[in-house]
Write a protein that holds these residues in place. Structure first.
Motif, PDB file in Angstrom:
ATOM      1  N   VAL A 188       1.089  -1.221   0.134  1.00 24.62           N
ATOM      2  CA  VAL A 188       0.052   0.081  -0.184  1.00 24.62           C
ATOM      3  C   VAL A 188       0.934   1.333  -0.042  1.00 24.62           C
ATOM      4  O   VAL A 188       2.019   1.311   0.790  1.00 24.62           O
ATOM      5  CB  VAL A 188      -0.694   0.222   1.045  1.00 24.62           C
ATOM      6  CG1 VAL A 188      -2.039   1.367   1.253  1.00 24.62           C
ATOM      7  CG2 VAL A 188      -1.684  -0.997   1.017  1.00 24.62           C
ATOM      8  N   ALA A 189       0.477   1.991  -1.038  1.00 28.53           N
ATOM      9  CA  ALA A 189       1.080   3.556  -0.715  1.00 28.53           C
ATOM     10  C   ALA A 189       0.522   4.604  -0.790  1.00 28.53           C
ATOM     11  O   ALA A 189      -0.869   4.827  -1.818  1.00 28.53           O
ATOM     12  CB  ALA A 189       2.319   3.730  -2.007  1.00 28.53           C
ATOM     13  N   ALA A 190       0.300   5.681  -0.344  1.00 25.48           N
ATOM     14  CA  ALA A 190      -0.685   6.530   0.133  1.00 25.48           C
ATOM     15  C   ALA A 190      -0.020   7.727   0.035  1.00 25.48           C
ATOM     16  O   ALA A 190       1.040   7.761   0.784  1.00 25.48           O
ATOM     17  CB  ALA A 190      -1.483   6.808   0.563  1.00 25.48           C
ATOM     18  N   GLY A 191      -0.731   9.025   0.076  1.00 24.97           N
ATOM     19  CA  GLY A 191      -0.386  10.722   0.550  1.00 24.97           C
ATOM     20  C   GLY A 191      -0.989  11.611  -0.058  1.00 24.97           C
ATOM     21  O   GLY A 191      -2.367  11.173   0.455  1.00 24.97           O
TER      22      GLY A 191
ATOM     23  N   THR B 205       4.132  11.286  -0.923  1.00 24.41           N
ATOM     24  CA  THR B 205       4.404   9.394  -0.482  1.00 24.41           C
ATOM     25  C   THR B 205       4.186   9.746   1.244  1.00 24.41           C
ATOM     26  O   THR B 205       5.448   9.627   1.402  1.00 24.41           O
ATOM     27  CB  THR B 205       5.173   9.371  -1.150  1.00 24.41           C
ATOM     28  OG1 THR B 205       4.786   9.102  -3.012  1.00 24.41           O
ATOM     29  CG2 THR B 205       5.026   7.835  -0.663  1.00 24.41           C
ATOM     30  N   VAL B 206       3.603   9.931   1.448  1.00 22.35           N
ATOM     31  CA  VAL B 206       3.671   9.102   3.452  1.00 22.35           C
ATOM     32  C   VAL B 206       4.201   7.789   3.362  1.00 22.35           C
ATOM     33  O   VAL B 206       4.376   7.046   4.081  1.00 22.35           O
ATOM     34  CB  VAL B 206       2.559   9.907   3.990  1.00 22.35           C
ATOM     35  CG1 VAL B 206       2.705   9.474   5.158  1.00 22.35           C
ATOM     36  CG2 VAL B 206       2.631  11.085   3.177  1.00 22.35           C
ATOM     37  N   LEU B 207       2.796   7.046   2.897  1.00 20.33           N
ATOM     38  CA  LEU B 207       3.185   5.057   2.851  1.00 20.33           C
ATOM     39  C   LEU B 207       4.030   4.663   1.137  1.00 20.33           C
ATOM     40  O   LEU B 207       3.760   5.369   0.142  1.00 20.33           O
ATOM     41  CB  LEU B 207       1.584   4.635   3.127  1.00 20.33           C
ATOM     42  CG  LEU B 207       1.269   5.002   4.661  1.00 20.33           C
ATOM     43  CD1 LEU B 207      -0.119   4.365   4.135  1.00 20.33           C
ATOM     44  CD2 LEU B 207       1.853   4.552   5.352  1.00 20.33           C
ATOM     45  N   SER B 208       4.647   3.471   1.742  1.00 26.53           N
ATOM     46  CA  SER B 208       5.818   3.285   0.709  1.00 26.53           C
ATOM     47  C   SER B 208       5.126   1.640   0.524  1.00 26.53           C
ATOM     48  O   SER B 208       6.333   1.559   1.621  1.00 26.53           O
ATOM     49  CB  SER B 208       6.808   4.022   0.566  1.00 26.53           C
ATOM     50  OG  SER B 208       7.814   3.528  -0.966  1.00 26.53           O
ATOM     51  N   GLY B 209       5.023   1.275   0.429  1.00 19.27           N
ATOM     52  CA  GLY B 209       4.973  -0.281   0.237  1.00 19.27           C
ATOM     53  C   GLY B 209       4.672  -1.033   1.317  1.00 19.27           C
ATOM     54  O   GLY B 209       5.278  -2.017   2.022  1.00 19.27           O
TER      55      GLY B 209
ATOM     56  N   THR C  81      -2.091   8.272   8.570  1.00 11.23           N
ATOM     57  CA  THR C  81      -2.767   7.775   6.867  1.00 11.23           C
ATOM     58  C   THR C  81      -2.893   6.093   6.725  1.00 11.23           C
ATOM     59  O   THR C  81      -3.782   6.421   5.804  1.00 11.23           O
ATOM     60  CB  THR C  81      -1.193   8.152   6.290  1.00 11.23           C
ATOM     61  OG1 THR C  81      -0.849   9.710   6.287  1.00 11.23           O
ATOM     62  CG2 THR C  81      -1.159   8.084   4.574  1.00 11.23           C
ATOM     63  N   LEU C  82      -2.393   5.698   6.856  1.00 13.37           N
ATOM     64  CA  LEU C  82      -2.845   3.978   6.850  1.00 13.37           C
ATOM     65  C   LEU C  82      -4.412   3.353   7.141  1.00 13.37           C
ATOM     66  O   LEU C  82      -4.484   2.985   6.200  1.00 13.37           O
ATOM     67  CB  LEU C  82      -1.878   2.831   7.541  1.00 13.37           C
ATOM     68  CG  LEU C  82      -1.985   2.089   7.079  1.00 13.37           C
ATOM     69  CD1 LEU C  82      -2.042   1.160   5.711  1.00 13.37           C
ATOM     70  CD2 LEU C  82      -1.217   0.854   8.399  1.00 13.37           C
ATOM     71  N   LEU C  83      -4.809   4.469   8.465  1.00 10.84           N
ATOM     72  CA  LEU C  83      -5.715   4.327   8.324  1.00 10.84           C
ATOM     73  C   LEU C  83      -6.789   4.516   7.457  1.00 10.84           C
ATOM     74  O   LEU C  83      -8.031   4.276   7.294  1.00 10.84           O
ATOM     75  CB  LEU C  83      -6.401   4.220  10.322  1.00 10.84           C
ATOM     76  CG  LEU C  83      -5.020   4.168  11.595  1.00 10.84           C
ATOM     77  CD1 LEU C  83      -5.934   4.484  12.565  1.00 10.84           C
ATOM     78  CD2 LEU C  83      -5.219   2.636  10.973  1.00 10.84           C
ATOM     79  N   ARG C  84      -6.410   6.039   7.275  1.00 12.86           N
ATOM     80  CA  ARG C  84      -7.769   6.723   6.196  1.00 12.86           C
ATOM     81  C   ARG C  84      -7.516   6.037   4.856  1.00 12.86           C
ATOM     82  O   ARG C  84      -8.727   5.837   3.567  1.00 12.86           O
ATOM     83  CB  ARG C  84      -7.209   8.059   5.690  1.00 12.86           C
ATOM     84  CG  ARG C  84      -6.897   8.788   7.004  1.00 12.86           C
ATOM     85  CD  ARG C  84      -6.968  10.237   6.727  1.00 12.86           C
ATOM     86  NE  ARG C  84      -8.465  10.776   5.594  1.00 12.86           N
ATOM     87  CZ  ARG C  84      -7.774  12.259   5.017  1.00 12.86           C
ATOM     88  NH1 ARG C  84      -7.109  12.668   5.232  1.00 12.86           N
ATOM     89  NH2 ARG C  84      -8.543  12.040   3.697  1.00 12.86           N
TER      90      ARG C  84
ATOM     91  N   SER D 103     -11.034   6.917   3.345  1.00 16.28           N
ATOM     92  CA  SER D 103     -11.035   8.011   3.034  1.00 16.28           C
ATOM     93  C   SER D 103     -10.160   8.372   2.715  1.00 16.28           C
ATOM     94  O   SER D 103      -9.733   9.894   1.718  1.00 16.28           O
ATOM     95  CB  SER D 103     -11.442   8.989   4.409  1.00 16.28           C
ATOM     96  OG  SER D 103     -10.588   8.065   4.967  1.00 16.28           O
ATOM     97  N   LEU D 104      -9.104   8.064   1.999  1.00 20.74           N
ATOM     98  CA  LEU D 104      -7.498   8.278   1.326  1.00 20.74           C
ATOM     99  C   LEU D 104      -7.355   8.039   0.516  1.00 20.74           C
ATOM    100  O   LEU D 104      -7.000   6.190   0.326  1.00 20.74           O
ATOM    101  CB  LEU D 104      -6.651   8.638   2.441  1.00 20.74           C
ATOM    102  CG  LEU D 104      -5.394   9.308   1.362  1.00 20.74           C
ATOM    103  CD1 LEU D 104      -5.721  10.338   1.034  1.00 20.74           C
ATOM    104  CD2 LEU D 104      -4.289   9.010   2.891  1.00 20.74           C
ATOM    105  N   PRO D 105      -7.785   7.933  -0.953  1.00 19.08           N
ATOM    106  CA  PRO D 105      -6.810   6.568  -1.912  1.00 19.08           C
ATOM    107  C   PRO D 105      -5.867   6.001  -1.726  1.00 19.08           C
ATOM    108  O   PRO D 105      -4.640   7.151  -2.026  1.00 19.08           O
ATOM    109  CB  PRO D 105      -7.755   7.853  -3.433  1.00 19.08           C
ATOM    110  CG  PRO D 105      -8.402   8.511  -2.780  1.00 19.08           C
ATOM    111  CD  PRO D 105      -7.717   9.012  -2.280  1.00 19.08           C
ATOM    112  N   SER D 106      -5.645   4.780  -2.353  1.00 15.23           N
ATOM    113  CA  SER D 106      -4.150   4.863  -1.846  1.00 15.23           C
ATOM    114  C   SER D 106      -3.577   4.735  -3.871  1.00 15.23           C
ATOM    115  O   SER D 106      -4.648   4.950  -4.576  1.00 15.23           O
ATOM    116  CB  SER D 106      -3.724   3.157  -2.272  1.00 15.23           C
ATOM    117  OG  SER D 106      -4.888   2.814  -0.858  1.00 15.23           O
ATOM    118  N   SER D 107      -2.486   4.789  -3.458  1.00 17.48           N
ATOM    119  CA  SER D 107      -1.476   4.944  -4.902  1.00 17.48           C
ATOM    120  C   SER D 107      -1.312   3.782  -5.689  1.00 17.48           C
ATOM    121  O   SER D 107      -0.881   3.804  -6.548  1.00 17.48           O
ATOM    122  CB  SER D 107      -0.999   6.593  -5.378  1.00 17.48           C
ATOM    123  OG  SER D 107       0.283   5.854  -4.138  1.00 17.48           O
ATOM    124  N   ALA D 108      -0.664   2.683  -4.895  1.00 19.19           N
ATOM    125  CA  ALA D 108      -0.648   1.852  -4.936  1.00 19.19           C
ATOM    126  C   ALA D 108      -0.590   0.449  -4.284  1.00 19.19           C
ATOM    127  O   ALA D 108      -0.974   0.753  -2.973  1.00 19.19           O
ATOM    128  CB  ALA D 108       1.165   1.866  -4.861  1.00 19.19           C
ATOM    129  N   GLY D 109      -0.827  -1.094  -4.312  1.00 23.16           N
ATOM    130  CA  GLY D 109      -0.941  -1.758  -3.300  1.00 23.16           C
ATOM    131  C   GLY D 109      -2.669  -1.544  -3.553  1.00 23.16           C
ATOM    132  O   GLY D 109      -3.597  -1.689  -4.414  1.00 23.16           O
TER     133      GLY D 109
END
Length: 434
Positions: A199-202, A207-211, A234-237, A242-248
């Motif tokens: 999971v990646a998101a920001g 980018t806040v989360l990376s893999g 961010t991971l909970l979201r 409520s926050l779309p993942s950019s990957a994963g």
């Protein structure tokens, strides 16, 4: 007339799109020239700039002078807010929960600054971190249920029986023993409820989360740990949509969550208890629960069994509840939905230790029945009641394993979480927000 009081509130209030230097200089301009002084260019006014640099040096933010307020880590934002407070030449500093939401390393820095400021300013500090309060205060007043129950030197207040009963919930020596103890659950591979892979998101392109890989089993309690700003919320979201993942990919109970709206994910059985609780302030405890109830959730009687305090407060409006009572209602609201997995974002933040124990006991009763992820930045608070733990560092998983393993490895905690245990490690920790 100059207001001799400088205030710093629990919720940070800085100008996010101004630099650190500009945030402080604006306050200096307002102090020296009034609101009208904000409309002229202060770039070339030496006296204002010198005063600004002096304040930044006092709080240790000279090296971050050019950084935007929005780009600062949480601890540095707290230092900046104190710097703005100092800019108005206050004789009395009113600090409301200045350590709230800070990782251990940041708490060391901010607490040291408060102690330093108290040499030249009177400081009135509202704070729940009792160990820090005892360490840096000259005098402590304890307010409980609207009345002062103790006032005096820290050593005397810490031994006051009323304080021990009302605030600490146990004697300081037995506080650890008073925490609930649990039998750890063994994970059964086929009972995997949630599976997140890569999971990646920001936010806004960053980018806040990376893999991130994360697995939760049925009825399992898991701690999600890490310093502030590493991506826990961010991971909970991302898990709740409520926050779309950019990957994963994320699957829950065999179904993929990709493309689902937050309410659809909630209907599948994932509920978030946010850090701010977000109750309806004008509704009573009972009404807040009734408005959320759906078939399959627990009943009101079960809620009161889990949280006995709410039985006597059921007709009280949410705006009149204590922080601990609001947290209990927020958790209960997730249980009446119904939920198979509850995500708790900093459930113990701002609560007195006695109330923390009540909430922890309720979570222990839920173990084996409902899966729980507890986001927390104080490992020692939560590791006694969970089965496994994840630690995030800079948006990636740095540790995954048994909670007991992490609880017993203090060196690993210090390395991953910034837990300061001696003077040598404290010196290192001071670099955490630099």
């Amino acid at each position: 007339m100059t207001d001799p009081r400088g205030r710093s509130f629990q919720i940070l209030s800085i100008f996010p799109n101004l630099s650190v230097f500009e945030n402080v200089r604006v306050a200096v301009q307002a102090q020296r020239h009034g609101l009208g002084g904000l409309f002229f260019d202060a770039h070339g006014i030496t006296a204002l700039n010198d005063r600004t640099w002096s304040i930044l040096d006092a709080v240790g933010l000279v090296e971050r002078a050019a950084d935007l307020g929005a780009e600062l880590p949480h601890g540095a934002k707290r230092l900046l807010e104190i710097a703005v407070t100092l800019a108005i030449d206050s004789k009395l500093l009113l600090l409301d929960e200045p350590l709230a939401g800070l990782a251990e390393a940041d708490r060391v820095v901010v607490a040291d600054l408060i102690k330093k400021l108290s040499e030249k300013h009177a400081v009135l500090l509202i704070e729940h971190d009792i160990d820090r309060v005892l360490a840096i205060s000259d005098r402590i007043s304890v307010l409980h249920q609207g009345r002062i129950i103790a006032d005096g030197k820290p050593a005397d207040v810490a031994k006051n029986p009323e304080v021990v009963a009302a605030y600490l919930g146990a004697s300081r020596g037995s506080e650890a023993q008073a925490r609930p103890t649990v039998e750890r659950l063994a994970c059964v591979p086929e009972s995997r409820l949630l599976d997140a892979q890569g999971v990646a998101a920001g936010y806004s392109g960053s980018t806040v989360l990376s893999g991130v890989n994360l697995a939760i089993h049925e009825g399992e309690a898991v701690a999600l740990l890490g310093r502030n700003g590493v991506g826990k919320t961010t991971l909970l979201r991302a898990l709740t949509g409520s926050l779309p993942s950019s990957a994963g990919t994320v699957t829950f109970n065999g179904a993929t969550l990709k493309g689902l709206k937050p309410y659809q994910i909630n209907r599948l059985g994932i509920s978030l208890v946010p850090e701010g609780r977000r109750l309806f302030p004008n509704l009573t405890v009972l009404e807040n629960l009734q408005i959320a109830m759906r078939p399959g959730g627990i009943g009101i009687a079960e809620v009161f069994e889990l949280f006995p305090r709410l039985r006597t407060r059921q007709k009280a409006r949410a705006e009149n509840l204590s922080g601990g009572e609001r947290q209990m209602v927020a958790i209960a609201r997730a249980l009446v939905v119904p939920s198979k997995l509850i995500l708790l974002d900093e459930p113990f933040e701002g609560l007195a230790p006695a109330v923390v124990s009540e909430v922890m006991e309720a979570l222990v009763k839920l173990r084996g029945k409902i899966a729980v992820i507890v986001v927390e930045h104080h490992a020692e608070t939560v590791l006694t009641i969970v089965d496994r733990a994840y630690v995030l560092v800079n948006g990636a998983v740095a540790f995954e394993g048994a909670a007991r393993t992490l609880a017993e490895d203090h060196a690993l905690q210090a390395r991953l979480l910034g837990v300061v245990q001696d003077d040598a490690s404290a010196a290192v920790a001071r670099q955490a927000i630099a």
